[in-house]
Motif scaffolding. Structure first.
Motif, PDB file in Angstrom:
ATOM      1  N   TYR A 181       0.834  -1.192   0.000  1.00  0.00           N
ATOM      2  CA  TYR A 181       0.000   0.000   0.000  1.00  0.00           C
ATOM      3  C   TYR A 181       0.869   1.242   0.000  1.00  0.00           C
ATOM      4  CZ  TYR A 181       1.043  -0.534   4.966  1.00  0.00           C
ATOM      5  OH  TYR A 181       1.688  -0.701   6.167  1.00  0.00           O
ATOM      6  N   VAL A 182       0.237   2.383  -0.283  1.00  0.00           N
ATOM      7  CA  VAL A 182       0.925   3.670  -0.302  1.00  0.00           C
ATOM      8  C   VAL A 182       0.340   4.535   0.816  1.00  0.00           C
ATOM      9  CG1 VAL A 182       1.383   5.761  -1.634  1.00  0.00           C
ATOM     10  CG2 VAL A 182       1.354   3.526  -2.777  1.00  0.00           C
ATOM     11  N   ARG A 183       1.200   4.934   1.733  1.00  0.00           N
ATOM     12  CA  ARG A 183       0.765   5.784   2.853  1.00  0.00           C
ATOM     13  C   ARG A 183       0.679   7.229   2.410  1.00  0.00           C
ATOM     14  NH1 ARG A 183       3.666   4.315   8.435  1.00  0.00           N
ATOM     15  NH2 ARG A 183       2.293   6.011   8.980  1.00  0.00           N
ATOM     16  N   LEU A 184      -0.291   7.921   2.980  1.00  0.00           N
ATOM     17  CA  LEU A 184      -0.431   9.353   2.750  1.00  0.00           C
ATOM     18  C   LEU A 184       0.166  10.103   3.930  1.00  0.00           C
ATOM     19  CD1 LEU A 184      -4.121   9.392   1.511  1.00  0.00           C
ATOM     20  CD2 LEU A 184      -2.091   9.874   0.142  1.00  0.00           C
ATOM     21  N   PRO A 185       0.690  11.303   3.697  1.00  0.00           N
ATOM     22  CA  PRO A 185       1.196  12.091   4.824  1.00  0.00           C
ATOM     23  C   PRO A 185       0.067  12.334   5.826  1.00  0.00           C
ATOM     24  CG  PRO A 185       1.718  13.148   2.725  1.00  0.00           C
ATOM     25  CD  PRO A 185       0.813  12.000   2.431  1.00  0.00           C
ATOM     26  N   SER A 186       0.357  12.149   7.094  1.00  0.00           N
ATOM     27  CA  SER A 186      -0.660  12.363   8.127  1.00  0.00           C
ATOM     28  C   SER A 186       0.013  12.593   9.470  1.00  0.00           C
ATOM     29  CB  SER A 186      -1.627  11.188   8.193  1.00  0.00           C
ATOM     30  OG  SER A 186      -0.941   9.975   8.321  1.00  0.00           O
ATOM     31  N   HIS A 187      -0.786  12.999  10.449  1.00  0.00           N
ATOM     32  CA  HIS A 187      -0.272  13.260  11.788  1.00  0.00           C
ATOM     33  C   HIS A 187       0.268  11.984  12.419  1.00  0.00           C
ATOM     34  CE1 HIS A 187      -2.008  17.227  11.608  1.00  0.00           C
ATOM     35  NE2 HIS A 187      -3.174  16.703  11.266  1.00  0.00           N
ATOM     36  N   ALA A 188       1.149  12.140  13.391  1.00  0.00           N
ATOM     37  CA  ALA A 188       1.704  10.994  14.111  1.00  0.00           C
ATOM     38  C   ALA A 188       0.573  10.155  14.693  1.00  0.00           C
ATOM     39  CB  ALA A 188       2.639  11.473  15.219  1.00  0.00           C
ATOM     40  N   PHE A 193      -8.548   3.921   4.327  1.00  0.00           N
ATOM     41  CA  PHE A 193      -8.525   4.323   2.925  1.00  0.00           C
ATOM     42  C   PHE A 193      -8.985   5.768   2.808  1.00  0.00           C
ATOM     43  CE2 PHE A 193      -9.063  -0.298   2.115  1.00  0.00           C
ATOM     44  CZ  PHE A 193      -7.924  -0.496   1.349  1.00  0.00           C
ATOM     45  N   ASP A 194      -8.208   6.580   2.097  1.00  0.00           N
ATOM     46  CA  ASP A 194      -8.527   7.996   1.928  1.00  0.00           C
ATOM     47  C   ASP A 194      -8.428   8.348   0.449  1.00  0.00           C
ATOM     48  OD1 ASP A 194      -9.213  10.539   2.735  1.00  0.00           O
ATOM     49  OD2 ASP A 194      -7.562  10.759   4.135  1.00  0.00           O
ATOM     50  N   CYS A 195      -8.907   9.517   0.090  1.00  0.00           N
ATOM     51  CA  CYS A 195      -8.846  10.021  -1.289  1.00  0.00           C
ATOM     52  C   CYS A 195      -9.599   9.106  -2.265  1.00  0.00           C
ATOM     53  CB  CYS A 195      -7.401  10.200  -1.751  1.00  0.00           C
ATOM     54  SG  CYS A 195      -6.433  11.282  -0.697  1.00  0.00           S
ATOM     55  N   ILE A 196     -10.770   8.642  -1.871  1.00  0.00           N
ATOM     56  CA  ILE A 196     -11.563   7.753  -2.715  1.00  0.00           C
ATOM     57  C   ILE A 196     -12.230   8.588  -3.809  1.00  0.00           C
ATOM     58  CG2 ILE A 196     -13.522   6.153  -2.770  1.00  0.00           C
ATOM     59  CD1 ILE A 196     -12.836   5.440   0.151  1.00  0.00           C
ATOM     60  N   PRO A 197     -12.024   8.215  -5.090  1.00  0.00           N
ATOM     61  CA  PRO A 197     -12.591   9.007  -6.199  1.00  0.00           C
ATOM     62  C   PRO A 197     -14.085   8.729  -6.393  1.00  0.00           C
ATOM     63  CG  PRO A 197     -11.415   7.125  -7.069  1.00  0.00           C
ATOM     64  CD  PRO A 197     -11.205   7.110  -5.572  1.00  0.00           C
ATOM     65  N   ASN A 198     -14.744   9.599  -7.155  1.00  0.00           N
ATOM     66  CA  ASN A 198     -16.172   9.422  -7.428  1.00  0.00           C
ATOM     67  C   ASN A 198     -16.487   8.072  -8.063  1.00  0.00           C
ATOM     68  OD1 ASN A 198     -16.498  12.028  -6.524  1.00  0.00           O
ATOM     69  ND2 ASN A 198     -16.962  12.897  -8.509  1.00  0.00           N
ATOM     70  N   ASN A 199     -15.612   7.581  -8.922  1.00  0.00           N
ATOM     71  CA  ASN A 199     -15.866   6.352  -9.677  1.00  0.00           C
ATOM     72  C   ASN A 199     -15.201   5.116  -9.052  1.00  0.00           C
ATOM     73  OD1 ASN A 199     -13.217   7.052 -10.198  1.00  0.00           O
ATOM     74  ND2 ASN A 199     -13.308   6.495 -12.354  1.00  0.00           N
ATOM     75  N   TRP A 200     -15.108   5.074  -7.752  1.00  0.00           N
ATOM     76  CA  TRP A 200     -14.373   3.990  -7.075  1.00  0.00           C
ATOM     77  C   TRP A 200     -14.944   2.611  -7.372  1.00  0.00           C
ATOM     78  CZ3 TRP A 200     -16.895   0.978  -3.487  1.00  0.00           C
ATOM     79  CH2 TRP A 200     -18.080   1.490  -2.947  1.00  0.00           C
ATOM     80  N   LYS A 201     -16.217   2.494  -7.661  1.00  0.00           N
ATOM     81  CA  LYS A 201     -16.789   1.172  -7.949  1.00  0.00           C
ATOM     82  C   LYS A 201     -16.277   0.618  -9.274  1.00  0.00           C
ATOM     83  CE  LYS A 201     -21.020   1.119  -5.273  1.00  0.00           C
ATOM     84  NZ  LYS A 201     -22.476   0.976  -5.293  1.00  0.00           N
ATOM     85  N   GLU A 202     -15.836   1.517 -10.153  1.00  0.00           N
ATOM     86  CA  GLU A 202     -15.368   1.089 -11.477  1.00  0.00           C
ATOM     87  C   GLU A 202     -13.851   0.894 -11.526  1.00  0.00           C
ATOM     88  OE1 GLU A 202     -16.894   4.535 -13.272  1.00  0.00           O
ATOM     89  OE2 GLU A 202     -18.885   3.965 -12.570  1.00  0.00           O
ATOM     90  N   THR A 203     -13.138   1.340 -10.474  1.00  0.00           N
ATOM     91  CA  THR A 203     -11.670   1.243 -10.521  1.00  0.00           C
ATOM     92  C   THR A 203     -11.158   0.036  -9.777  1.00  0.00           C
ATOM     93  OG1 THR A 203     -11.468   2.631  -8.545  1.00  0.00           O
ATOM     94  CG2 THR A 203     -11.361   3.734 -10.672  1.00  0.00           C
TER      95      THR A 203
END
Length: 176
Positions: free
Chosen positions: A85-92, A166-176
């Motif tokens: 997986y790819v981590r996103l920058p976030s608080h400790a 999971f973050d940054c989920i796009p509008n078309n997530w069911k199709e991706t």
């Protein structure tokens, strides 16, 4: 599995009938009767006073089943990619994963019997921390865990934006 909050008669959909209740630690507004679904909005974390969001809460009551169905569908069909997986920058102490680089479909063969399998999470609290965003807090009924699902309301519809880590989920997530 789906439509577990489908009985709209158990929700308070008339804005004038919504009222503030003093809980032990907070002020809350029940979207459903406590004895029915026990789903409440925590006012302490709302971006605006109760009177300003009252009509939106009644509107939200009409759509809780739809939002919960989306959460259940995501839970049954998506998982972290086997290759990592790819981590996103976030608080400790906060783990956030980029949806587009970290999620994959669960193969149908691994989802067999899903209709009979009950979702182990129940919707407990709703939080409105910022305009146009609705956070649903779920508690597990089989183990000590919980997660949040965040929806954005825009253009007359609700769009899933985050689910647990999971973050940054796009509008078309069911199709991706």
């Amino acid at each position: 599995m789906y439509d577990r909050y489908g009985d709209i008669s158990k929700f308070i959909t008339d804005a004038e009938q919504l009222c503030v209740v003093k809980d032990i630690n907070d002020e809350i507004v029940y979207l459903s009767k406590e004895k029915d679904y026990d789903i409440a909005v925590v006012l302490r974390e709302c971006y605006a006073p109760f009177e300003e969001i009252r009509s939106f809460l009644a509107f939200l009551s009409l759509h809780i089943c739809e939002l919960d169905n989306t959460v259940q569908w995501f839970d049954r069909h998506k998982r972290i990619k086997a290759r990592g997986y790819v981590r996103l920058p976030s608080h400790a102490g906060i783990l956030r994963l980029d949806y587009s680089q970290s999620a994959e479909d669960i193969p149908g063969s691994e989802r067999e019997g899903e209709k009979e399998k009950e979702c182990p999470f129940i919707l407990t609290f709703v939080r409105l921390k910022q305009p146009d965003f609705v956070t649903l807090e779920y508690w597990c009924t089989t183990e000590n865990s919980q997660f949040e699902a965040v929806f954005e309301y825009k253009g007359g519809g609700f769009f899933l934006r985050s689910f647990g880590i999971f973050d940054c989920i796009p509008n078309n997530w069911k199709e991706t």
